[in-house]
Design an enzyme around this catalytic site. Structure first.
Site, PDB file in Angstrom:
ATOM      1  N   ASN A  69     -11.975 -23.642   1.209  1.00  0.00           N
ATOM      2  CA  ASN A  69     -10.961 -24.458   0.557  1.00  0.00           C
ATOM      3  C   ASN A  69     -10.072 -25.121   1.597  1.00  0.00           C
ATOM      4  O   ASN A  69      -9.852 -24.600   2.691  1.00  0.00           O
ATOM      5  CB  ASN A  69     -10.122 -23.608  -0.411  1.00  0.00           C
ATOM      6  CG  ASN A  69      -8.871 -23.042   0.237  1.00  0.00           C
ATOM      7  OD1 ASN A  69      -7.853 -23.718   0.316  1.00  0.00           O
ATOM      8  ND2 ASN A  69      -8.963 -21.805   0.727  1.00  0.00           N
ATOM      9  N   CYS A 130       0.088 -21.765   9.432  1.00  0.00           N
ATOM     10  CA  CYS A 130       0.380 -23.188   9.236  1.00  0.00           C
ATOM     11  C   CYS A 130       0.426 -23.908  10.577  1.00  0.00           C
ATOM     12  O   CYS A 130       0.852 -23.348  11.589  1.00  0.00           O
ATOM     13  CB  CYS A 130       1.725 -23.355   8.538  1.00  0.00           C
ATOM     14  SG  CYS A 130       1.756 -22.643   6.894  1.00  0.00           S
ATOM     15  N   THR A 193      -7.740 -16.797   5.854  1.00  0.00           N
ATOM     16  CA  THR A 193      -9.114 -17.292   5.831  1.00  0.00           C
ATOM     17  C   THR A 193      -9.628 -17.654   7.225  1.00  0.00           C
ATOM     18  O   THR A 193      -8.866 -18.028   8.113  1.00  0.00           O
ATOM     19  CB  THR A 193      -9.230 -18.533   4.932  1.00  0.00           C
ATOM     20  OG1 THR A 193      -8.253 -19.497   5.351  1.00  0.00           O
ATOM     21  CG2 THR A 193      -8.994 -18.166   3.477  1.00  0.00           C
ATOM     22  N   GLY A 244     -12.268 -10.579   1.031  1.00  0.00           N
ATOM     23  CA  GLY A 244     -13.510 -10.292   0.330  1.00  0.00           C
ATOM     24  C   GLY A 244     -13.489  -9.054  -0.533  1.00  0.00           C
ATOM     25  O   GLY A 244     -14.543  -8.501  -0.856  1.00  0.00           O
TER      26      GLY A 244
END
Length: 302
Positions: A69, A130, A193, A244
């Protein structure tokens, strides 16, 4: 029944199950599927000082064992959250945490300070993955100095429980964890991620609008377990495991790897009731193995 309550710094959880930011909306969207008050808590979507539109579509694509994503922290800003979302969730009988993001040090601190004023929000999760717009787009969390600097700034204005979410896109995650611990973090959560990409071979272009995105889902779990183990050995503050987790067995594995709590992310898209099932599943697993307290298995594999 086994005791499931754990503490993350001063934050008391009735059980070690949280839901991950960006996968659970503001919690209310999942109320038809799971009793929110059964959870140890949930973390609302990433919140920034100013509204963000996010990236162009397409920004999600399924991959083998997970998904990529590049949503880009789309949200209406912290003032909207305080005025319109907070009144609707402040009286829930569970911990409601806010994931705080920013593009520079002042925006992180200002957003955290506004959340600090909300009495019913006992903790924030600081997203240091970020990009630092004043440092060529390099993520704050990829260097010890960058990670410590943003945590120190937020710690000055935020005095409740401060959880720092770590990026896995580094050489030595344990060093980053030690840096944020020294800077004042009460806990760390990991992993965010993994960076990845997927190509549409017919169009000869990336599937995602910006080319790359964050990989989540079962494909990343072994990496996450390894990093949780490394971090739990390196720091004295609590570790929250992410990556996960789709089943009770996955959650137990992270606890044994040294996590005091876990966050469920990707699996919420597959089964919106999964978090409640895993709460019950942990209790049943402990009972069936004659374990009276979840603390008996936390770090058991270290």
């Amino acid at each position: 029944m086994a005791r499931l309550n754990v503490n993350i710094g001063a934050l008391a959880l009735k059980n070690p199950v949280l839901t991950a930011s960006g996968t659970f909306g503001y919690g209310l969207e999942f109320a038809d599927f799971v009793n929110l008050e059964d959870l140890g808590g949930f973390i609302v979507k990433g919140t920034t000082l100013d509204p963000r539109e996010g990236n162009d579509y397409p920004r999600m694509v399924e991959t083998a064992g997970g998904m990529l994503n590049c949503v880009g922290l789309q949200n209406k800003g912290v003032d909207y959250f305080c005025r319109h979302i907070y009144p609707r969730i402040k009286d829930l009988g569970t911990n409601v945490l806010v994931n705080v993001s920013g593009s520079d040090i002042p925006s992180y601190a200002a957003c955290a300070e506004r959340i600090a004023a909300l009495e019913a929000i006992p903790a924030i999760e600081l997203n240091i993955s970020c990009p630092n717009v004043k440092n060529g787009g390099m993520a704050f969390g990829t260097t010890c100095e960058g990670a410590a600097t943003v945590v120190e700034a937020v710690r000055k204005v935020y005095h409740k429980t401060l959880i720092v979410k770590l990026s896995p896109n580094v050489t030595d995650i344990a060093s980053i964890a030690m840096a944020v611990e020294a800077a004042g973090a009460d806990a760390v959560s990991l992993i965010n991620t993994l960076m990845g990409a997927s190509i549409d071979i017919e169009r000869r272009r990336p599937h995602l609008s910006i080319g790359t995105g964050g990989l989540s889902g079962p494909a990343m779990k072994p990496v996450a377990v390894r990093m949780v183990m490394q971090t739990a050995r390196a720091v004295k503050i609590p570790v929250i495991g992410i990556g996960g987790i789709c089943t009770t067995e996955d959650a137990i594995e992270f606890l044994m790897a040294g996590a005091s709590a876990i966050e469920i992310g990707y699996a919420n898209f597959i089964d919106p009731a999964v978090s409640g099932k895993i709460v019950r599943g942990i209790g049943q697993w402990l009972d069936s193995h004659h374990v009276s307290d979840v603390h008996a298995i936390i770090g058991a594999a270290l």
